[in-house]
Write a protein that holds these residues in place. Structure first.
Motif: not given
Length: 181
Positions: A93, A155, A162, A160, A158
């Protein structure tokens, strides 16, 4: 500027630039400019770009694994494997997350840079060792390692975070199966 300060500035600039742009896209002059250290002094510390890349990766490995280990080992033994994925979620993140520096470096340079390949393998072997210990077995640790690496690549590609949650759910399934076995 003393020896240690110059070395730190060079490694800070190298890490920022190599991780953000890639190793081949960054020349030694950009490292010099980003660090404020003269080109002559840069080459005194790191006679070749490969030496700088290896030093950057070794320092990153030390910090990265220390952060992971400190986070995970603050949890009870039964919660350590899931905690790995919580830590990964936080890392994924971060605004400057660009995937795994070791995978990226090996992907760029491969076996043509044996020192970089060696550092990348040593990093992966160390991470696998931690996961084996936290999982309580080599086999389960290796399966968890595959999930960690897969989530990191997903991650990174993409963007992302999650991917860590998906891998955590798969790891928890593996842990339940192992405890029921």
């Amino acid at each position: 500027m003393d020896h240690d300060e110059a070395r730190v500035k060079l490694l800070d600039a190298a890490e920022e630039l190599f991780y953000a742009r890639g190793i081949q896209a960054v020349g030694m002059d950009a490292i010099r400019s980003g660090s404020g250290v003269s080109l002559k002094r840069l080459y005194q510390y790191f006679p070749a770009k490969g030496d700088l890349v290896e030093a950057y990766l070794r320092r990153r490995d030390e910090r990265w694994r220390r952060s992971l280990v400190d986070y995970v080992e603050a949890h009870s033994p039964g919660d350590r494997v899931p905690a790995v994925f919580d830590w990964l979620r936080g890392w994924f993140s971060e605004d400057d997350f660009r995937g795994c520096a070791f995978i990226n470096s090996f992907g760029e340079l491969g076996e043509g840079a044996p020192g970089v390949a060696r550092v990348a393998r040593e990093h992966k072997d160390s991470v696998r060792g931690h996961l084996r210990a936290w999982a309580g077995s080599e086999s389960l640790g290796d399966q968890i390692f595959a999930l960690v690496e897969g989530a990191t690549v997903i991650a990174g590609i993409t963007g992302d975070p999650t991917a860590a949650d998906t891998a955590k759910a798969a790891a928890q399934t593996l842990l339940r199966a192992a405890s029921a076995g």
